[in-house]
Design an enzyme around this catalytic site. Structure first.
Site, mmCIF file in Angstrom:
data_model
loop_
_atom_site.group_PDB
_atom_site.id
_atom_site.type_symbol
_atom_site.label_atom_id
_atom_site.label_comp_id
_atom_site.label_asym_id
_atom_site.label_seq_id
_atom_site.Cartn_x
_atom_site.Cartn_y
_atom_site.Cartn_z
ATOM 1 N N ASN A 1 -5.951 3.916 15.606
ATOM 2 C CA ASN A 1 -7.081 3.688 14.729
ATOM 3 C C ASN A 1 -7.490 2.217 14.855
ATOM 4 O OD1 ASN A 1 -8.853 4.486 12.689
ATOM 5 N ND2 ASN A 1 -7.512 3.642 11.117
ATOM 6 N N GLU B 1 0.810 -1.217 0.000
ATOM 7 C CA GLU B 1 0.000 0.000 0.000
ATOM 8 C C GLU B 1 0.843 1.266 0.000
ATOM 9 O OE1 GLU B 1 -3.247 -1.851 3.085
ATOM 10 O OE2 GLU B 1 -2.432 0.130 3.443
ATOM 11 N N LEU C 1 7.987 5.667 18.778
ATOM 12 C CA LEU C 1 8.294 5.410 20.187
ATOM 13 C C LEU C 1 7.102 4.755 20.891
ATOM 14 C CD1 LEU C 1 10.632 5.852 22.179
ATOM 15 C CD2 LEU C 1 9.474 7.923 22.932
ATOM 16 N N HIS C 2 5.970 5.404 20.866
ATOM 17 C CA HIS C 2 4.681 4.889 21.343
ATOM 18 C C HIS C 2 4.581 4.609 22.844
ATOM 19 C CE1 HIS C 2 4.126 4.776 17.128
ATOM 20 N NE2 HIS C 2 4.408 3.514 16.886
ATOM 21 N N CYS D 1 5.854 -7.337 7.528
ATOM 22 C CA CYS D 1 6.862 -6.792 8.446
ATOM 23 C C CYS D 1 7.197 -7.840 9.493
ATOM 24 C CB CYS D 1 6.302 -5.526 9.108
ATOM 25 S SG CYS D 1 7.471 -4.705 10.212
ATOM 26 N N CYS E 1 -0.556 -3.214 15.114
ATOM 27 C CA CYS E 1 -0.417 -2.928 13.680
ATOM 28 C C CYS E 1 -0.862 -4.117 12.835
ATOM 29 C CB CYS E 1 1.039 -2.574 13.384
ATOM 30 S SG CYS E 1 1.405 -2.366 11.637
ATOM 31 N N CYS F 1 -2.077 1.871 7.766
ATOM 32 C CA CYS F 1 -1.536 0.968 6.755
ATOM 33 C C CYS F 1 -1.821 -0.475 7.099
ATOM 34 C CB CYS F 1 -0.045 1.212 6.602
ATOM 35 S SG CYS F 1 0.215 2.489 5.392
ATOM 36 N N CYS G 1 4.417 -5.587 15.707
ATOM 37 C CA CYS G 1 3.826 -4.753 16.747
ATOM 38 C C CYS G 1 2.364 -5.161 16.961
ATOM 39 C CB CYS G 1 3.897 -3.282 16.344
ATOM 40 S SG CYS G 1 5.583 -2.756 16.049
ATOM 41 N N CYS H 1 3.150 8.505 1.175
ATOM 42 C CA CYS H 1 3.562 7.520 2.184
ATOM 43 C C CYS H 1 3.781 6.181 1.476
ATOM 44 C CB CYS H 1 2.440 7.419 3.220
ATOM 45 S SG CYS H 1 2.705 6.141 4.445
HETATM 46 N N1 SAH Z 1 7.748 0.206 10.484
HETATM 47 C C1 SAH Z 1 8.022 1.576 10.593
HETATM 48 C C2 SAH Z 1 7.443 2.328 9.428
HETATM 49 C C3 SAH Z 1 6.024 2.807 9.527
HETATM 50 S S1 SAH Z 1 4.884 1.721 10.263
HETATM 51 C C4 SAH Z 1 7.600 2.114 11.923
HETATM 52 O O1 SAH Z 1 6.939 1.399 12.681
HETATM 53 O O2 SAH Z 1 7.990 3.239 12.231
HETATM 54 C C5 SAH Z 1 3.410 2.420 9.963
HETATM 55 C C6 SAH Z 1 2.911 3.564 10.837
HETATM 56 O O3 SAH Z 1 1.536 3.321 11.053
HETATM 57 C C7 SAH Z 1 3.564 3.691 12.214
HETATM 58 O O4 SAH Z 1 3.805 5.050 12.484
HETATM 59 C C8 SAH Z 1 2.531 3.143 13.140
HETATM 60 O O5 SAH Z 1 2.608 3.739 14.373
HETATM 61 C C9 SAH Z 1 1.243 3.454 12.410
HETATM 62 N N2 SAH Z 1 0.176 2.543 12.746
HETATM 63 C C10 SAH Z 1 0.189 1.194 12.728
HETATM 64 N N3 SAH Z 1 -0.985 0.701 13.151
HETATM 65 C C11 SAH Z 1 -1.767 1.780 13.441
HETATM 66 C C12 SAH Z 1 -3.086 1.933 13.915
HETATM 67 N N4 SAH Z 1 -3.860 0.883 14.155
HETATM 68 N N5 SAH Z 1 -3.557 3.184 14.098
HETATM 69 C C13 SAH Z 1 -2.779 4.265 13.824
HETATM 70 N N6 SAH Z 1 -1.530 4.188 13.369
HETATM 71 C C14 SAH Z 1 -1.020 2.964 13.190
HETATM 72 FE FE1 SF4 Z 2 6.187 -3.183 11.349
HETATM 73 FE FE2 SF4 Z 2 3.782 -2.138 11.810
HETATM 74 FE FE3 SF4 Z 2 5.536 -2.280 13.774
HETATM 75 FE FE4 SF4 Z 2 5.953 -0.538 11.757
HETATM 76 S S1 SF4 Z 2 4.268 -0.474 13.232
HETATM 77 S S2 SF4 Z 2 7.434 -1.930 12.692
HETATM 78 S S3 SF4 Z 2 5.088 -1.723 10.060
HETATM 79 S S4 SF4 Z 2 4.643 -4.029 12.701
#
Ligand code: SAH
Ligand code: SF4
Length: 354
Positions: free
Chosen positions: A302, A88, A227-228, A121, A128, A345, A125, A114
């Site tokens: 989200n 995507e 960071l989160h 991946c 995600c 994403c 996480c 983006c």
């Molecule tokens: N893997 C790298 C590159 C981007 S990942 C990273 O983690 O930094 C994709 C982005 O989408 C990250 O900033 C992540 O925090 C965000 N993301 C993933 N799942 C999400 C969700 N459910 N709601 C909002 N943002 C989300």
């Molecule tokens: Fe991979 Fe999603 Fe974590 Fe980014 S946020 S590192 S894309 S699992």
């Protein structure tokens, strides 16, 4: 086996493949400036060379499989690669066009694109969708740059219009560093997409040793850290990679990263209800970022089907931001673009892709 794409090569590499080397420049121009779709259209290349290229290489290594348009103007693309896998990308118009009273254009829409760096991946996480679906493969340099090329073409964005690139789509860019590096070089090449490295942001889940390598490459790109969380226990729960690279190791790597005098390192902070949305966390974050030229970007979590986490309250996110700003930390809230489409994403792919 399918052919590789000629777009996988930087100009220097290409000039070793195509002789004499000025032909590489011509090819670059056809692809990145004139947006051609076939070798046949490259009229100033000798017929023989065109045939040779056609026999040995593909041109654009992906095709658009699905497009979703949001009411706010953002557009999400699902691209299909040669092997049928999908990734995507999102086009985000950041500022609308503005006209003066006489109807003259004051400023043009600014676009951010983006892009994805991997199919799936490895980092996994827990919040995600991309992470949940596992890892399939790295994208090649051409598969990374073609996302931008295809989106520029599809939206008639002139070749010389400035766009920003964020590696915030699917995948962990620093887990595919060699290909990402080449993509950055192709993006930055004045004869390529001519996007200054200072308009390219690489977002990482915090692979500290790779952050160090990226810094040593001195590409001039901007760094964003996902960071989160502000303590290791919660971060491990959200991002298992924190067991290998904890918060302290990330902060140390960031402190050594070369940052342009006018720029900052971005810290992304996904706000999740009742987990990390409290003022105590904000306080810890201020401490953690002490001495770093940082900017915090708060992102509303989200929710997606089956996710265990909840979207935070607006008042809590505003309170969090307020605390940071009052304590001298620059902080923005990421606009939730495309909320009516599959915003985060992985969500479009989850519904439409393979
Ligand atoms: N893997 C790298 C590159 C981007 S990942 C990273 O983690 O930094 C994709 C982005 O989408 C990250 O900033 C992540 O925090 C965000 N993301 C993933 N799942 C999400 C969700 N459910 N709601 C909002 N943002 C989300
Ligand atoms: Fe991979 Fe999603 Fe974590 Fe980014 S946020 S590192 S894309 S699992």
């Amino acid at each position: 086996m399918s052919k590789s794409s000629i777009l996988d090569y930087t100009k220097d590499e290409l000039s070793k493949i195509i002789k004499p080397s000025f032909r590489a420049k011509q090819l670059y121009e056809w692809v990145y400036k004139k947006y051609v779709n076939s070798f046949d259209e490259m009229k100033n290349l000798p017929l023989e060379l065109r045939e040779e290229l056609k026999n040995n290489y593909n041109l654009i290594p992906l095709k658009s499989a699905y497009i979703e348009k949001s009411k706010d103007g953002s557009k999400k693309y699902l691209f299909m690669l040669e092997d049928g896998k999908t990734v995507e990308s999102v086009l985000l118009p950041m500022k609308k066009e503005k006209y003066d009273d006489d109807g003259n254009l004051i400023h043009q829409t600014r676009y951010t694109i983006c892009i994805s760096s991997q199919v799936g991946c490895k980092i996994g996480c827990s919040f995600c969708l991309t992470g949940k679906s596992g890892f399939l493969r790295n994208l090649t340099p051409g598969e990374i740059t073609s996302q931008v090329l295809m989106i520029k073409k599809d939206n008639n964005i002139a070749e010389n219009r400035r766009v920003n690139i964020v590696f915030m789509g699917m995948g962990e860019p620093l887990d595919n560093l060699e290909n990402v590096k080449k993509a950055v070089e192709i993006f930055s090449d004045p004869l390529g997409l001519a996007i200054s490295p200072r308009r390219q942001t690489i977002s990482t889940s915090g692979l500290s040793s790779q952050i160090k390598k990226l810094g040593e490459m001195n590409l001039g790109v901007l760094l964003a850290i996902s960071l989160h969380a502000v303590d290791d226990e919660l971060r491990e729960q959200l991002m298992p990679i924190n067991k290998a690279y904890n918060i302290e190791s990330i902060i140390n790597a960031v402190k050594e990263f070369p940052v342009d005098a006018r720029k900052r390192v971005m810290f992304e902070y996904l706000v999740i209800k009742d987990l990390n949305d409290d003022i105590k966390s904000a306080k810890k974050l201020v401490k953690l970022l002490h001495g770093i030229k940082a900017k915090v970007n708060l992102i509303f979590f989200n929710p997606h089907e089956g996710s265990e986490y909840k979207r935070p309250e607006v008042k809590d996110v505003l309170g969090f931001q307020d605390y940071l700003i009052k304590h001298g930390v620059l902080c923005t809230i990421r606009e939730s673009k495309g909320l009516d489409i599959s915003a985060a994403c992985g969500q479009l792919k989850d519904r439409k892709g393979k």
